[in-house]
Design an enzyme around this catalytic site. Structure first.
Site, short mmCIF file in Angstrom:
data_model
loop_
_atom_site.label_atom_id
_atom_site.label_comp_id
_atom_site.label_asym_id
_atom_site.label_seq_id
_atom_site.Cartn_x
_atom_site.Cartn_y
_atom_site.Cartn_z
N ASP A 13 0.81 -1.22 0.00
CA ASP A 13 0.00 0.00 0.00
C ASP A 13 0.84 1.27 0.00
OD1 ASP A 13 -2.26 -1.63 0.12
OD2 ASP A 13 -2.17 -1.70 2.31
N LYS A 16 1.85 1.95 -5.16
CA LYS A 16 2.39 1.33 -6.39
C LYS A 16 1.48 1.58 -7.58
CE LYS A 16 2.32 -2.61 -4.28
NZ LYS A 16 2.02 -2.20 -2.89
N HIS A 41 -4.93 -1.74 -5.52
CA HIS A 41 -4.18 -0.59 -6.04
C HIS A 41 -5.18 0.50 -6.45
CE1 HIS A 41 -0.76 -3.54 -7.27
NE2 HIS A 41 -0.95 -3.48 -5.97
N GLN A 223 1.85 -6.18 -3.14
CA GLN A 223 2.34 -6.27 -1.75
C GLN A 223 3.65 -5.47 -1.58
OE1 GLN A 223 1.28 -9.51 -3.39
NE2 GLN A 223 -0.63 -8.59 -2.77
N VAL A 298 -7.95 -1.25 0.51
CA VAL A 298 -8.75 -1.23 -0.73
C VAL A 298 -9.42 -2.58 -0.94
CG1 VAL A 298 -8.64 -0.76 -3.23
CG2 VAL A 298 -6.97 0.28 -1.71
N THR A 300 -9.87 -5.23 1.67
CA THR A 300 -10.68 -5.77 2.77
C THR A 300 -11.39 -4.69 3.58
OG1 THR A 300 -8.75 -5.71 4.20
CG2 THR A 300 -9.16 -7.77 3.06
N ASP A 303 -8.86 -1.10 8.65
CA ASP A 303 -8.01 0.04 8.97
C ASP A 303 -6.56 -0.41 8.91
OD1 ASP A 303 -9.93 1.89 9.38
OD2 ASP A 303 -9.82 1.89 11.58
N ARG A 304 -5.69 0.43 8.33
CA ARG A 304 -4.27 0.07 8.30
C ARG A 304 -3.61 0.55 9.58
NH1 ARG A 304 -3.69 2.38 2.16
NH2 ARG A 304 -4.64 0.60 1.11
N GLY A 412 5.52 11.95 -4.36
CA GLY A 412 4.07 12.11 -4.49
C GLY A 412 3.57 13.15 -3.51
N GLY A 414 0.14 14.07 -3.72
CA GLY A 414 -1.31 13.92 -3.80
C GLY A 414 -1.61 12.67 -4.60
P1 GDP Z 1 -0.75 0.25 -3.56
O1 GDP Z 1 -1.39 -0.99 -3.04
O2 GDP Z 1 0.72 0.30 -3.31
O3 GDP Z 1 -1.08 0.53 -5.00
O4 GDP Z 1 -1.35 1.44 -2.71
P2 GDP Z 1 -2.93 1.67 -2.35
O5 GDP Z 1 -3.60 2.12 -3.59
O6 GDP Z 1 -3.47 0.50 -1.63
O7 GDP Z 1 -2.80 2.82 -1.27
C1 GDP Z 1 -2.20 4.03 -1.58
C2 GDP Z 1 -3.25 5.15 -1.41
O8 GDP Z 1 -2.59 6.39 -1.40
C3 GDP Z 1 -4.25 5.23 -2.55
O9 GDP Z 1 -5.47 5.67 -2.01
C4 GDP Z 1 -3.67 6.29 -3.48
O10 GDP Z 1 -4.65 6.98 -4.23
C5 GDP Z 1 -3.04 7.22 -2.48
N1 GDP Z 1 -1.83 7.93 -2.92
C6 GDP Z 1 -0.82 7.49 -3.72
N2 GDP Z 1 0.16 8.41 -3.77
C7 GDP Z 1 -0.24 9.45 -3.01
C8 GDP Z 1 0.35 10.70 -2.63
O11 GDP Z 1 1.47 11.04 -3.00
N3 GDP Z 1 -0.38 11.51 -1.78
C9 GDP Z 1 -1.61 11.15 -1.31
N4 GDP Z 1 -2.24 11.98 -0.49
N5 GDP Z 1 -2.18 9.99 -1.64
C10 GDP Z 1 -1.51 9.14 -2.46
P1 IMO Z 2 -0.99 -4.23 -2.12
O1 IMO Z 2 -0.58 -4.79 -3.45
C1 IMO Z 2 -1.02 -4.68 2.21
C2 IMO Z 2 -1.12 -8.79 3.76
C3 IMO Z 2 -2.37 -9.25 4.48
C4 IMO Z 2 -1.75 -10.23 5.47
C5 IMO Z 2 -0.63 -10.88 4.65
C6 IMO Z 2 -1.00 -12.21 4.04
O2 IMO Z 2 -2.27 -3.47 -2.14
O3 IMO Z 2 0.13 -3.49 -1.48
P2 IMO Z 2 -2.52 -12.87 1.96
O4 IMO Z 2 -3.99 -12.65 1.70
O5 IMO Z 2 -1.63 -12.28 0.94
O6 IMO Z 2 -2.20 -14.31 2.23
O7 IMO Z 2 -2.24 -12.10 3.37
O8 IMO Z 2 -0.31 -9.95 3.64
N1 IMO Z 2 -1.35 -8.26 2.39
C7 IMO Z 2 -1.28 -6.96 2.08
N2 IMO Z 2 -1.06 -5.87 2.85
N3 IMO Z 2 -1.15 -4.55 0.87
C8 IMO Z 2 -1.33 -5.63 0.08
O9 IMO Z 2 -1.33 -5.55 -1.27
C9 IMO Z 2 -1.44 -6.91 0.68
N4 IMO Z 2 -1.65 -8.16 0.21
C10 IMO Z 2 -1.57 -8.97 1.27
O10 IMO Z 2 -3.02 -8.18 5.12
O11 IMO Z 2 -1.15 -9.52 6.53
MG MG Z 3 -2.90 -1.60 -1.77
#
Ligand code: GDP
Ligand code: IMO
Ligand code: MG
Length: 427
Positions: A13, A16, A41, A223, A298, A300, A303-304, A412, A414
């Site tokens: 998270d 990416k 994502h 991940q 995104v 489940t 809360d992170r 980043g 925003g």
């Molecule tokens: P990923 O799993 O690595 O793709 O990340 P996620 O999408 O799960 O979580 C990242 C969150 O941060 C998303 O809601 C994005 O829209 C947001 N985001 C990404 N880059 C930025 C940034 O530079 N600033 C802010 N405020 N939000 C960002």
């Molecule tokens: P993105 O790509 C954050 C975590 C789960 C759990 C562990 C194992 O959005 O960054 P799994 O279902 O993979 O067997 O769960 O890994 N986990 C993530 N945490 N972002 C993810 O993906 C995750 N994918 C799995 O919460 O702790």
């Molecule tokens: Mg994510």
């Protein structure tokens, strides 16, 4: 610059999806190499927000061919619903390519994921419940079902029989669940064959040819480094290799063809699920990071867990991935703090430790040693160059860069594509 990897440097998270989408317009292929729909994502394009789980974030860039590599585990029901969701929003998904060697997640994997977590009780991993672990376990145990198997009914039936033989004993005798009928699974999987046939291709050949041709290929990790089954905080990890080596095994492209490895690094730290997290905050600051950063899963909706930036982890990510660059995300979330603590090392049993300990026991005992940096209060979301950042924000970025072991090439400020400060080009 034909091939680059973009991966999470922390516990997932990191942003990416946004980073991949940003590059999507300039690359020919975006390839997922591991994981499955445990990923979530978020990509924001203009006023549109997309949540992608299985499809590579490059699918939103019209010129780019999205690829699901052999290292991914594919839940066909999720794949088809994600495709139709995008089609309904006017996104053309017809260029998608899927490796015939990718393994399938079937309903029995999802069931086993949930029951085995329940069985672990307080020792549970906190998985996403998407069947990821059981699907990879079957792959390694050589009783997995691959995408190509659904095109040969007789092979499919034999494989499903082999896969369910032991599982049905487990489900019925240990977990007190109903056994799963072979025919029901075979019928369901055969039902996907016509819809998937057109996407399946020899993706290894296509990607190697593309790179040899000078086309640009971007490997998008799911991940993050600390969730890697080999290099992460085992057993609190996912069941695949998000680290850079996974891009090779998960696609069939050799390491000599990869030129750049970009680590996506959040300006603070988050984690979902169980496991050690030295800089985790249980106070108002943690709540504030969660609220301002929108730190809710995104996939489940959980809360992170939130904490300060951890430079020990960033250095570790540089080492195990051979990172050439960092993309620092969510710097804007830190606006408004008077002082910002950054973890520079750990104290473990009374001793200072500068590198991530390899022993699980030591890591569980690690207490962060903080250096506190001055904060800033000016809005930074409109900044387009490094110089436009307030001086203290510049200093924060420079300090992180020095501690983390690779240049920060983008920042980043925003969630939107254009809310990015590009310092060095990635291409
Ligand atoms: P990923 O799993 O690595 O793709 O990340 P996620 O999408 O799960 O979580 C990242 C969150 O941060 C998303 O809601 C994005 O829209 C947001 N985001 C990404 N880059 C930025 C940034 O530079 N600033 C802010 N405020 N939000 C960002
Ligand atoms: P993105 O790509 C954050 C975590 C789960 C759990 C562990 C194992 O959005 O960054 P799994 O279902 O993979 O067997 O769960 O890994 N986990 C993530 N945490 N972002 C993810 O993906 C995750 N994918 C799995 O919460 O702790
Ligand atoms: Mg994510």
């Amino acid at each position: 610059m034909p091939a680059l990897v973009l991966l999470g440097a922390q516990w997932g998270d990191e942003g990416k999806g946004k980073a991949t989408d940003l590059l999507g317009g300039s690359v020919d292929y975006v390839v997922r190499y591991q994981g499955g729909n445990n990923a979530g994502h978020t990509v924001v394009v203009g006023d549109q927000k997309y949540a992608l789980h299985l499809l590579p974030s490059g699918i939103l860039s019209p010129g780019c061919t999205p690829v699901i590599g052999n290292g991914v585990v594919v839940d066909p029901a999720v794949l088809l619903s994600e495709l139709s969701g995008l089609n309904a929003r006017g996104i053309d998904t017809s260029k998608l390519l899927i490796s015939g060697n990718a393994h399938l997640i079937t309903p029995y994997h999802t069931t086993l994921d949930k029951v085995s977590e329940r069985f672990l009780g307080k020792r549970k991993i906190g998985t996403t419940g998407r069947g990821i672990g059981p699907a990879y376990a079957d792959k390694i145990n050589r009783v997995g079902i691959r995408v190509q198997d659904i095109f040969d009914e007789s092979i499919l039936r034999q494989k499903v029989e082999a896969a369910l033989d032991l599982k049905n004993q487990l489900l019925a005798k240990l977990y007190n669940r109903r056994a799963i009928a072979v025919e029901q699974v075979v019928e369901e999987l055969l039902g996907y064959a016509d819809q998937l046939r057109g996407f399946v291709a020899d993706t290894t050949l296509i990607l190697n040819d593309a790179i040899d041709d000078g086309q640009v290929v971007l490997f998008e990790g799911g991940q993050g480094t600390l969730l890697d089954v080999d290099h992460g905080t085992y057993p609190f990890v996912t069941s695949s290799n998000p680290t850079a080596g996974g891009a090779c095994t998960g696609t069939g492209v050799g390491p000599t063809k990869i030129n750049r490895v970009i680590g996506i690094l959040k300006a603070y730290t988050t984690r979902v699920g169980a496991g050690p997290f030295p800089t985790e905050l249980f106070d108002e600051d943690g709540d504030k990071l969660r609220t301002i950063g929108g730190e809710r899963g995104v996939t489940t909706g959980r809360d992170r867990r939130c904490g300060w930036f951890d430079a020990v982890i960033a250095r570790y990510a540089t080492r195990v991935n051979g990172l050439t660059d960092f993309f620092l995300t969510k710097l804007d979330v830190l606006t408004g703090w008077e002082r910002i603590p950054v973890c520079v090392a750990y104290e473990i049993d009374g001793k200072r430790v500068d590198e991530l300990p390899y022993s699980q026991t030591d890591f569980h005992h690690a207490k962060p040693i903080y250096e506190t940096l001055p904060g800033w209060s000016e809005d930074i979301t409109q900044a387009k160059t490094f110089d436009q950042l307030p001086k203290n924000a510049q200093k924060y970025v420079q300090a992180l860069e020095e501690m983390s072991g690779a240049p920060i090439s983008a920042i980043g400020v925003g969630p939107g594509r254009d809310e990015t400060i590009q310092i060095n080009s990635f291409l």
